[in-house]
Design a protein around this motif. Structure first.
Motif, PDB file in Angstrom:
ATOM      1  N   ASP A  58       0.852  -1.186   0.000  1.00 40.48           N
ATOM      2  CA  ASP A  58       0.000   0.000   0.000  1.00 40.48           C
ATOM      3  C   ASP A  58       0.890   1.240   0.000  1.00 40.48           C
ATOM      4  N   LEU A  59       0.642   2.145  -0.951  1.00 38.65           N
ATOM      5  CA  LEU A  59       1.438   3.359  -1.072  1.00 38.65           C
ATOM      6  C   LEU A  59       0.533   4.561  -1.278  1.00 38.65           C
ATOM      7  N   LEU A  60       0.707   5.576  -0.448  1.00 34.14           N
ATOM      8  CA  LEU A  60       0.089   6.882  -0.633  1.00 34.14           C
ATOM      9  C   LEU A  60       1.206   7.875  -0.908  1.00 34.14           C
ATOM     10  N   PHE A  61       1.060   8.700  -1.957  1.00 30.36           N
ATOM     11  CA  PHE A  61       2.085   9.709  -2.218  1.00 30.36           C
ATOM     12  C   PHE A  61       1.469  10.929  -2.876  1.00 30.36           C
ATOM     13  N   THR A  62       2.121  12.057  -2.698  1.00 23.72           N
ATOM     14  CA  THR A  62       1.673  13.310  -3.297  1.00 23.72           C
ATOM     15  C   THR A  62       2.718  13.812  -4.283  1.00 23.72           C
ATOM     16  N   PRO A  63       2.330  14.649  -5.237  1.00 26.66           N
ATOM     17  CA  PRO A  63       3.310  15.224  -6.166  1.00 26.66           C
ATOM     18  C   PRO A  63       4.378  16.058  -5.459  1.00 26.66           C
ATOM     19  N   SER A  64       4.062  16.581  -4.270  1.00 23.43           N
ATOM     20  CA  SER A  64       5.012  17.413  -3.536  1.00 23.43           C
ATOM     21  C   SER A  64       6.042  16.598  -2.763  1.00 23.43           C
ATOM     22  N   GLY A  65       5.904  15.261  -2.739  1.00 24.87           N
ATOM     23  CA  GLY A  65       6.935  14.432  -2.136  1.00 24.87           C
ATOM     24  C   GLY A  65       6.557  13.694  -0.868  1.00 24.87           C
ATOM     25  N   HIS A  66       5.379  13.993  -0.270  1.00 29.45           N
ATOM     26  CA  HIS A  66       4.947  13.248   0.905  1.00 29.45           C
ATOM     27  C   HIS A  66       4.610  11.809   0.488  1.00 29.45           C
ATOM     28  N   PHE A  67       4.899  10.847   1.367  1.00 30.20           N
ATOM     29  CA  PHE A  67       4.533   9.467   1.052  1.00 30.20           C
ATOM     30  C   PHE A  67       4.508   8.622   2.328  1.00 30.20           C
ATOM     31  N   LYS A 210      -7.010   7.969  -7.268  1.00 28.28           N
ATOM     32  CA  LYS A 210      -6.817   9.206  -6.526  1.00 28.28           C
ATOM     33  C   LYS A 210      -6.901   8.939  -5.034  1.00 28.28           C
ATOM     34  N   ALA A 211      -6.034   9.582  -4.263  1.00 28.73           N
ATOM     35  CA  ALA A 211      -6.023   9.398  -2.812  1.00 28.73           C
ATOM     36  C   ALA A 211      -7.278  10.011  -2.207  1.00 28.73           C
ATOM     37  N   PRO A 212      -7.855   9.382  -1.188  1.00 28.49           N
ATOM     38  CA  PRO A 212      -9.037   9.958  -0.536  1.00 28.49           C
ATOM     39  C   PRO A 212      -8.644  11.140   0.346  1.00 28.49           C
ATOM     40  N   THR A 213      -9.635  11.821   0.874  1.00 26.84           N
ATOM     41  CA  THR A 213      -9.403  12.920   1.802  1.00 26.84           C
ATOM     42  C   THR A 213      -9.301  12.361   3.212  1.00 26.84           C
ATOM     43  N   PRO A 218      -1.947  11.160   6.840  1.00 23.79           N
ATOM     44  CA  PRO A 218      -1.572   9.743   6.894  1.00 23.79           C
ATOM     45  C   PRO A 218      -0.061   9.532   6.886  1.00 23.79           C
ATOM     46  N   PHE A 219       0.702  10.632   6.740  1.00 21.56           N
ATOM     47  CA  PHE A 219       2.153  10.518   6.607  1.00 21.56           C
ATOM     48  C   PHE A 219       2.883  10.688   7.932  1.00 21.56           C
ATOM     49  N   GLU A 220       2.189  11.114   8.980  1.00 21.77           N
ATOM     50  CA  GLU A 220       2.835  11.387  10.266  1.00 21.77           C
ATOM     51  C   GLU A 220       3.208  10.099  10.987  1.00 21.77           C
ATOM     52  N   ARG A 221       4.297  10.176  11.717  1.00 23.87           N
ATOM     53  CA  ARG A 221       4.762   9.036  12.511  1.00 23.87           C
ATOM     54  C   ARG A 221       3.866   8.840  13.723  1.00 23.87           C
ATOM     55  N   LEU A 222       3.417   7.607  13.920  1.00 23.67           N
ATOM     56  CA  LEU A 222       2.533   7.293  15.037  1.00 23.67           C
ATOM     57  C   LEU A 222       3.346   6.783  16.227  1.00 23.67           C
TER      58      LEU A 222
END
Length: 304
Positions: A58-67, A210-213, A218-222
Motif C-alpha cells: 500500500d502506497l500513498l504519495f503526493t506530487p510534492s513528495g509526501h509518502f 486518486k487518494a481519498p481525503t 496519513p504521513f505522520e509518525r505514530l
C-alpha cells in the motif's frame, strides 16, 4: 541524402543533448502532467514478497513528495515522509527517524518510483552519465546536500525509467521498473523488483487511484509501544560486560531461558545475530530471508 546521413540525423534527433532534454522526454513518456495535477496525491495497492514472505502493498504519495509506503505481512515494514521527518517502522512495529544517508536513500528511491525526481522543485541534482549502451540513457540522481547518489537507466526508445542502481550495504542494489501501464496518474510501473545481497523483494501493482481525503495526515509518525516486551523492575539493572584482549565486548544473556554462551555487544549493529545451529537447538523457528552483512562480506540468512 545518403543512408548514412539519414541514420546520423535520426540518431541526433533521438539522443538528448542535455539532461533537461532527458527529463522532458521522461515527463512526457510517463504523463507527468496527470500525476502532478492531483495535489492530494495517489493511492497505489498491490502485493508482493518482502524478505521472502508474502505481503500486501500500500502506497500513498503526493506530487510534492509526501509518502507512506507499507508492506504488511510477517516481515512487513513502513517508510514515510511527512514533509519534515523521514521515518520507518520495522516488522515488529518499532519506529525510528531516519537521518543522513539512510534518509537520503529512502527519499531518493521513492522519488524515482513516484516521479517526484522529475519535478522542477525537487531537491535533486541530475546529470548525464556516459554509457556504452546505445539503447539506454543513464543519469545520476543525487539528493541535494545529502550523502546518497544513485543512477537511473532510461530506455532510449520509450523514455521510461528501466533500472535504478547504487552500492548498498550488501553490495549492488538494483531496482527494476517494469510492466508500465496507463493509469489515472499517468503511466506507472506495475512490477518493481529490488535485488541486493542475493535477495529480491517484489511488488506487483493491482490498482492506482486518486487518494481519498483524510481527517489527519496519513504521513505522520505514530507513537508505538511494544506489546511483547517489558522490563522487570525486580531484576538488577547492572549488566556484566567483559572485554576480550581483541577489544570486543562480551555480554552473557539467556535466550529462551537457556545459557548458550556469550554474545558480542555491538552498539552499531542493526540487528541481533545468532548461530543457526544454536537457534535450532533452542527450537527457534526459521522464516523469511535477509542479507547478513559484516566485515567479511554478505550472506543470505534467516529470521528467527
Amino acid at each position: 541524402m545518403s543512408a548514412f546521413a539519414v541514420a546520423l540525423n535520426l540518431l541526433l534527433v533521438q539522443q538528448p543533448a542535455t539532461v533537461e532534454d532527458v527529463l522532458a522526454r521522461v515527463r512526457t513518456a510517463i504523463g507527468y502532467e496527470k500525476l502532478a495535477q492531483h495535489a492530494p496525491g495517489w493511492h497505489v495497492v498491490g502485493k508482493g514478497r518482502y524478505f521472502g514472505e508474502p505481503g500486501a502493498y500500500d502506497l500513498l504519495f503526493t506530487p510534492s513528495g509526501h509518502f507512506v509506503e507499507r508492506v504488511t505481512g510477517p516481515l512487513g515494514t513502513t517508510h514515510a515522509y511527512d514533509g519534515k521527518e523521514t521515518w520507518e517502522a520495522d516488522w515488529t512495529g518499532d519506529t525510528l527517524t531516519l537521518a543522513l544517508r539512510d534518509r537520503d536513500l529512502v527519499l531518493t528511491s521513492m522519488a524515482i518510483l513516484t516521479g517526484r525526481w522529475l519535478a522542477t522543485d525537487a531537491p535533486y541534482d541530475v546529470r548525464l552519465v556516459a554509457d556504452d549502451d546505445d539503447a539506454v540513457v543513464t543519469v545520476q540522481v543525487a539528493f541535494r546536500g545529502g550523502r546518497h547518489k544513485t543512477r537511473v537507466e532510461v530506455d532510449g526508445g520509450t523514455w521510461l525509467p528501466k533500472r535504478e542502481f547504487y552500492e548498498g550495504s550488501a553490495g549492488l542494489s538494483i531496482t527494476t521498473l517494469a510492466d508500465w501501464r496507463d493509469t489515472p496518474a499517468g503511466r506507472v510501473p506495475h512490477r518493481v523488483d529490488v535485488s541486493e545481497g542475493g535477495l529480491t523483494n517484489t511488488v506487483t501493482i493491482d490498482k492506482v487511484a486518486k487518494a481519498p481525503t483524510f481527517v489527519r495526515s496519513p504521513f505522520e509518525r505514530l507513537p508505538w509501544t511494544p506489546a511483547d516486551t517489558k522490563f522487570d523492575p525486580a531484576k538488577p539493572a547492572a549488566v556484566e560486560i567483559k572485554r576480550l584482549p581483541s577489544g570486543h565486548l562480551i555480554v552473557h544473556p539467556r535466550v529462551n531461558g537457556k545459557d548458550v554462551g556469550g554474545f558480542l555487544l555491538d552498539s552499531g549493529a542493526g540487528s541481533m545475530v545468532i548461530d543457526p545451529k544454536i537457534a535450532d537447538e533452542l527450537g527457534m523457528p526459521k522464516f523469511g530471508e535477509i542479507p547478513v552483512v559484516g566485515i567479511g562480506g554478505a550472506l543470505l540468512g534467516h529470521f528467527r
